[in-house]
Structure formats: C-alpha cells, structure tokens
Design a protein around this motif. Structure first.
Motif, mmCIF file in Angstrom:
data_model
loop_
_atom_site.group_PDB
_atom_site.id
_atom_site.type_symbol
_atom_site.label_atom_id
_atom_site.label_comp_id
_atom_site.label_asym_id
_atom_site.label_seq_id
_atom_site.Cartn_x
_atom_site.Cartn_y
_atom_site.Cartn_z
ATOM 1 N N UNK A 64 66.600 4.555 30.950
ATOM 2 C CA UNK A 64 66.298 3.310 31.791
ATOM 3 C C UNK A 64 65.291 2.511 30.856
ATOM 4 N N UNK A 65 65.301 1.138 31.039
ATOM 5 C CA UNK A 65 64.440 0.261 30.263
ATOM 6 C C UNK A 65 62.986 -0.041 30.910
ATOM 7 N N UNK A 66 63.165 -0.465 31.911
ATOM 8 C CA UNK A 66 61.965 -0.913 32.943
ATOM 9 C C UNK A 66 61.510 0.307 33.782
ATOM 10 N N UNK A 67 60.181 0.528 33.536
ATOM 11 C CA UNK A 67 59.814 1.516 34.397
ATOM 12 C C UNK A 67 58.725 1.148 35.506
ATOM 13 N N UNK A 68 57.927 -0.033 35.287
ATOM 14 C CA UNK A 68 57.003 -0.625 36.361
ATOM 15 C C UNK A 68 57.867 -0.613 37.642
ATOM 16 N N UNK A 69 56.902 -0.706 38.590
ATOM 17 C CA UNK A 69 57.569 -0.768 39.936
ATOM 18 C C UNK A 69 57.847 -2.440 39.949
ATOM 19 N N UNK A 70 58.854 -2.719 40.582
ATOM 20 C CA UNK A 70 59.502 -4.009 40.971
ATOM 21 C C UNK A 70 58.581 -4.355 42.453
ATOM 22 N N UNK A 71 57.847 -5.512 42.080
ATOM 23 C CA UNK A 71 57.211 -5.977 43.413
ATOM 24 C C UNK A 71 57.823 -6.827 44.409
ATOM 25 N N UNK A 72 59.091 -7.384 43.863
ATOM 26 C CA UNK A 72 60.052 -8.401 44.561
ATOM 27 C C UNK A 72 61.080 -7.448 44.892
ATOM 28 N N UNK A 73 61.589 -7.946 45.879
ATOM 29 C CA UNK A 73 62.934 -7.292 46.572
ATOM 30 C C UNK A 73 64.119 -7.284 45.681
ATOM 31 N N UNK A 74 64.154 -8.563 44.837
ATOM 32 C CA UNK A 74 65.526 -8.515 44.200
ATOM 33 C C UNK A 74 64.959 -9.035 42.588
ATOM 34 N N UNK A 75 66.038 -8.689 41.862
ATOM 35 C CA UNK A 75 66.272 -8.883 40.462
ATOM 36 C C UNK A 75 67.288 -9.807 39.951
#
Length: 175
Positions: free
Chosen positions: A1-12
């Motif tokens: 996996x590339x991105x490990x930070x938590x996504x604060x928004x529901x969609x990407x």
C-alpha cells in the motif's frame, strides 16, 4: 500500500496529470516547457475538495511530476497526495494505476484519466475523459465533471454505482 495516513474525507478522487488536467508543451530551445492547465482546473479542485481527498497519480517520474504539481498547487491547498511512475504496476510494458494499492476502500475511489488502459484493473472506478492538448480554450469538461462528482458524493454509497448512473453524461463527453 502507498498511502498509510487516515483519510479524513469519505471519498477519494484520483486524477491523472498529463493530458487529463494539464498539457505539457516541451520547448527544445532551453529544455523547459509550458504547462497548460485544462480550463477550470483551479475552480474544479477547489469545489471537489470539499467532498474528496485528492490524489494526483501520474505515470511520469517524481521529478517531472512534482515540478508540474507544484506549479498547479503552490501552497498545497488542493492536492493531498502524489503518486508516480514508481507506484504503477507494469502490465505488458504499460504503467497501470492499481487503485487497490492506495489503501482506501475501492468503493470510495474514483479515477479520472484520459486513457482507460491506465485504470484497467478497476475499470468500474474510472471516468474516461477526452484528452486535453492545450489547444481548446473553450474546453468545459472540468466544469461539467464538477457537478457530477459532487452529485455522486452527495448521493453516497458505492462510488461505482454513481459512475454508472452518470455514464452517458461523462464517458467520452466532448468539451
């Protein structure tokens, strides 16, 4: 996996760079070039940012891509993450953008690209738009796409269902 930070928004929202949101016109005289932004790009980024985490995923090298992204988003206000050629999966000598490696729920990601083969592993997550070569100042695709992406996010649920709902309005839409 590339991105490990938590996504604060529901969609990407994943955006391709070259000939999708910009066109780079090389200048052989001084080995530099001109970056032509697709009409409405800044407004598009500002408006969809409310609903989406934004990732630029390009098949180019980090050095090349960062130079261009830095000129688009000088203050890092819009683009949350950057992925490059090194993050692509190579299939039959093609650089493929495999969304499953981004570390987000696949039903919450949309990729916008001018080349459908770039997202062939998750084709139901993709929105294919007409290539931008900097020669059409009347291009309105991003204005149109803004409304659709906001509607998809507001309706919630599986993003792929939203793409299917708007399929005829977005796929191969002329500017």
């Amino acid at each position: 996996r590339f991105i490990i930070n938590i996504n604060k928004k529901k969609y990407t929202l994943i955006l391709s760079l070259d000939d999708t949101i910009i066109h780079f016109k090389a200048n052989n005289i001084n080995n530099k070039g001109v970056i032509q932004l697709r009409p409405g790009l800044t407004e598009f980024l500002r408006n969809v940012r409310t609903y989406y985490e934004i990732i630029v995923f390009c098949s180019g090298t980090k050095n090349y891509s960062d130079r261009i992204i830095d000129s688009i988003d000088e203050r890092n206000k819009y683009i949350d993450y950057r992925l490059y050629q090194e993050h692509c999966t190579i299939i039959n000598d093609d650089f493929v953008k495999d969304l499953s490696k981004i570390g987000r729920a696949i039903d919450k990601m949309i990729i916008v690209d001018n080349i459908p083969q770039n997202y062939r592993l998750q084709k139901d997550n993709g929105i294919n738009i007409k290539s931008f070569y900097g020669d059409n100042p009347d291009d309105r695709i991003l204005y149109h796409l803004t409304k659709i992406l906001i509607s998809i996010a507001q309706n919630g649920g599986d993003i792929r269902k939203g793409i299917k709902k708007y399929w005829n309005e977005i796929i191969y839409k002329e500017s």
